[in-house]
Design a protein around this motif. Sequence first.
Motif, PDB file in Angstrom:
ATOM      1  N   THR A 154     -48.288 -38.115  43.515  1.00  0.00           N
ATOM      2  CA  THR A 154     -47.478 -37.380  44.477  1.00  0.00           C
ATOM      3  C   THR A 154     -47.307 -38.216  45.741  1.00  0.00           C
ATOM      4  O   THR A 154     -48.184 -38.996  46.103  1.00  0.00           O
ATOM      5  CB  THR A 154     -48.120 -36.026  44.828  1.00  0.00           C
ATOM      6  N   ASN A 155     -46.146 -38.043  46.406  1.00  0.00           N
ATOM      7  CA  ASN A 155     -45.921 -38.782  47.654  1.00  0.00           C
ATOM      8  C   ASN A 155     -45.363 -37.910  48.772  1.00  0.00           C
ATOM      9  O   ASN A 155     -45.124 -38.401  49.870  1.00  0.00           O
ATOM     10  CB  ASN A 155     -44.988 -39.976  47.416  1.00  0.00           C
ATOM     11  N   ARG A 156     -45.133 -36.629  48.482  1.00  0.00           N
ATOM     12  CA  ARG A 156     -44.562 -35.743  49.492  1.00  0.00           C
ATOM     13  C   ARG A 156     -45.070 -34.330  49.221  1.00  0.00           C
ATOM     14  O   ARG A 156     -45.219 -33.927  48.075  1.00  0.00           O
ATOM     15  CB  ARG A 156     -43.037 -35.778  49.423  1.00  0.00           C
ATOM     16  N   GLN A 157     -45.300 -33.540  50.289  1.00  0.00           N
ATOM     17  CA  GLN A 157     -45.947 -32.243  50.105  1.00  0.00           C
ATOM     18  C   GLN A 157     -45.531 -31.271  51.189  1.00  0.00           C
ATOM     19  O   GLN A 157     -45.195 -31.668  52.312  1.00  0.00           O
ATOM     20  CB  GLN A 157     -47.470 -32.437  50.135  1.00  0.00           C
ATOM     21  N   ALA A 158     -45.570 -29.970  50.855  1.00  0.00           N
ATOM     22  CA  ALA A 158     -45.362 -28.911  51.844  1.00  0.00           C
ATOM     23  C   ALA A 158     -46.122 -27.671  51.410  1.00  0.00           C
ATOM     24  O   ALA A 158     -46.181 -27.345  50.215  1.00  0.00           O
ATOM     25  CB  ALA A 158     -43.877 -28.578  51.997  1.00  0.00           C
ATOM     26  N   GLU A 159     -46.716 -26.983  52.383  1.00  0.00           N
ATOM     27  CA  GLU A 159     -47.333 -25.682  52.127  1.00  0.00           C
ATOM     28  C   GLU A 159     -46.303 -24.603  52.401  1.00  0.00           C
ATOM     29  O   GLU A 159     -45.777 -24.498  53.512  1.00  0.00           O
ATOM     30  CB  GLU A 159     -48.556 -25.460  53.021  1.00  0.00           C
ATOM     31  N   ILE A 160     -45.991 -23.802  51.380  1.00  0.00           N
ATOM     32  CA  ILE A 160     -44.986 -22.762  51.507  1.00  0.00           C
ATOM     33  C   ILE A 160     -45.536 -21.491  50.861  1.00  0.00           C
ATOM     34  O   ILE A 160     -45.695 -21.422  49.645  1.00  0.00           O
ATOM     35  CB  ILE A 160     -43.651 -23.165  50.848  1.00  0.00           C
ATOM     36  N   THR A 161     -45.848 -20.500  51.683  1.00  0.00           N
ATOM     37  CA  THR A 161     -46.335 -19.205  51.220  1.00  0.00           C
ATOM     38  C   THR A 161     -45.636 -18.132  52.046  1.00  0.00           C
ATOM     39  O   THR A 161     -44.708 -18.421  52.797  1.00  0.00           O
ATOM     40  CB  THR A 161     -47.865 -19.097  51.400  1.00  0.00           C
TER      41      THR A 161
END
Length: 381
Positions: A154-161
Amino acid sequence: MKRQLSLIASAAILSASSVYADSNSIDEAFKNGKISGDVSVHYETWDRNNGEEDSSFSTPSVGLKFETDSFKGFSAAVGFRGNTQTSEKNHNDYEDTMAEDGSVTEAYLHYENDIFALRAGRQEIDLEWLGDYNDGVVGILKAIPYTTLTAGYTNRQAEITLDTHDDFSRFENKKGNNTEAYVIDAKVEPLKGLVFNPYFYTADDIADYYGLKADYDTDLFGLTAHYAASNEDNPSGVEKMEDGSIYNLEGRLNIDSFTLKAGYIKTDSDGAIGSMDSLGDNIDPTEELGDAVYGTDAKSYYFGVGYTYNALELSALYTHADHNVDSRSVDDKEITLAAAYAFTEQLGAELIYSDANIDKNSDLNEGEDFNKFVANITYSF
């Protein structure tokens, strides 16, 4: 790490077996595809008890996902989550938590057969030290008896809740440059209920992480033993970070409609957990005490009880974290009460109340007590 809101069902990283029977053509695979999602309302309020300014906001949220049927083992999916502000107590209460109003959460191509599964693109990942939504590639090997072997990049991430909506961003190493993370994770079940989970993560100019988790569960009780450590990279010109480690012991008991658990978490006396929680974590049981539980020389005790009656679920969790701040031992405590009720199979509500007693010498919330209340209503389809 904050408690994951239970009203939205989390998708597995990759299915262990094909969900749908193969369609006979690509057109048929799209026609036989399925739409799922939820319509939710989230409200939260903070009382910081003479610390920072009190705050609150509310937001409706809509999640949609379309997944094709499979054709010759291939399938695809795309997902979206959007939200907007309906109220806030102070200017920027909403924006401070919700950096984005809408994001494509999933967009991947999936291939699966009896031996392995492979998923490439934006997807949800839930491993010990890698979570949330990621741009990457994840493969699962199923050919080894009693073993599931996962490898990922992985190279990109976001927390979405329901209560957080970050922007997708690249990983940065200690030099401030873009980097990638790799993981190998194995789950071995030699006996029914007994699972060994060794794993290894690496990210250039950040660290290597490794660990072993063992779970044993029966209908009556469960036990967990977990150890992890980091080997921190310290490139020249960057402030040195000490290697970290953590271990967690937990026992669980199921008696009729009651569930009981008790656990202990200990971190390294010099390096805490290093940078292990940079990409996600699953050990911290609390709502808001993560920095204390993962702090330097932290010794945390937690006790929880749950009760289920038909469609009603009640739970309580008490955590006491003794950690080191500037060579001083400080005690931070939190109690969390939660209730969830399913009106129908699709419609549910959840209430969460957390009260934190913060040591005046703690660096958490500037040493001030605080409490938080959350309410969610979700219709899933």
